[in-house]
Design an enzyme around this catalytic site. Structure first.
Site: not given
Length: 207
Positions: A39, A127
């Protein structure tokens, strides 16, 4: 593909640096250490070009964009070629863009209410952020009423505690600066990145 890779590797690398000159080499070094989901965050200036270069490079990593906070950044990330998006919190705009484009999104949440809302918005996984505030015991309690929700804790995770989070029910855990430091990126210390990625991955998978 995203969830399958996370389920196998049990880890996702979050890259935060003021400058990333060779994202392809970085992806290779992380994949060599067993972390194949990478990411790149919008806190890096010009991250769209970083993502585009990483996506076009030859490596085994799945490249996505993080710190996606609204529809505009979601659109920019997808235009750059991001294969998945990650938000720090609930963003209906980003979620809508991801749904429309068919791109999986990990939506940030902490409380049970936020987790449930993230699922309603179409999160592929939630998340849990900031994980350092709560600890693995919180995740275990959270999964009691929400066992079907794939969760990925983020914030303050290291090779020393990654296994505890997986044991508590995490789909995968997020490797940040303890694995990928801005200093190593600036110095192109790819061997060091691979070594720390391997240690983190082994801890997460209990290998």
């Amino acid at each position: 593909m995203l969830l399958d890779t996370l389920r196998h590797d049990r880890a996702l690398a979050v890259v935060r640096a003021p400058r990333i000159d060779d994202p392809v080499a970085l992806c290779r070094s992380l994949a060599a250490g067993g972390i194949r989901t990478v990411e790149f965050t919008f806190t890096t200036p010009g991250v769209e070009s970083v993502i585009a270069a990483a996506v076009e490079g030859e490596h085994d990593a799945l490249v996505g964009a993080g710190t996606v906070t609204d529809a505009r950044t979601a659109e920019a990330a997808i235009a750059a070629g991001a294969r998945f998006l990650v938000t720090p919190g609930l963003s209906e705009g980003a979620a809508a863009v991801a749904r429309e484009a068919g791109v999986p999104i990990l939506i940030g949440a902490l409380s049970p209410t936020e987790v449930m809302r993230a699922v309603e918005l179409g999160a592929a996984a939630v998340k849990i952020f900031p994980a350092s505030l709560v600890g693995p015991g919180y995740l275990r309690d959270l999964r009691g009423p929400l066992p079907h929700v794939p969760v990925v804790p983020s914030g303050g995770l290291t090779a020393a505690n990654a296994g505890a989070w997986v044991d508590a029910g995490a789909l995968a855990v997020t490797a940040g600066s303890s694995v990928v430091s801005a200093a190593d990126i600036a110095a192109a210390s790819w061997g060091a990145v691979t070594e720390r990625a391997r240690a983190f991955s082994l801890a997460a998978t209990h290998a």
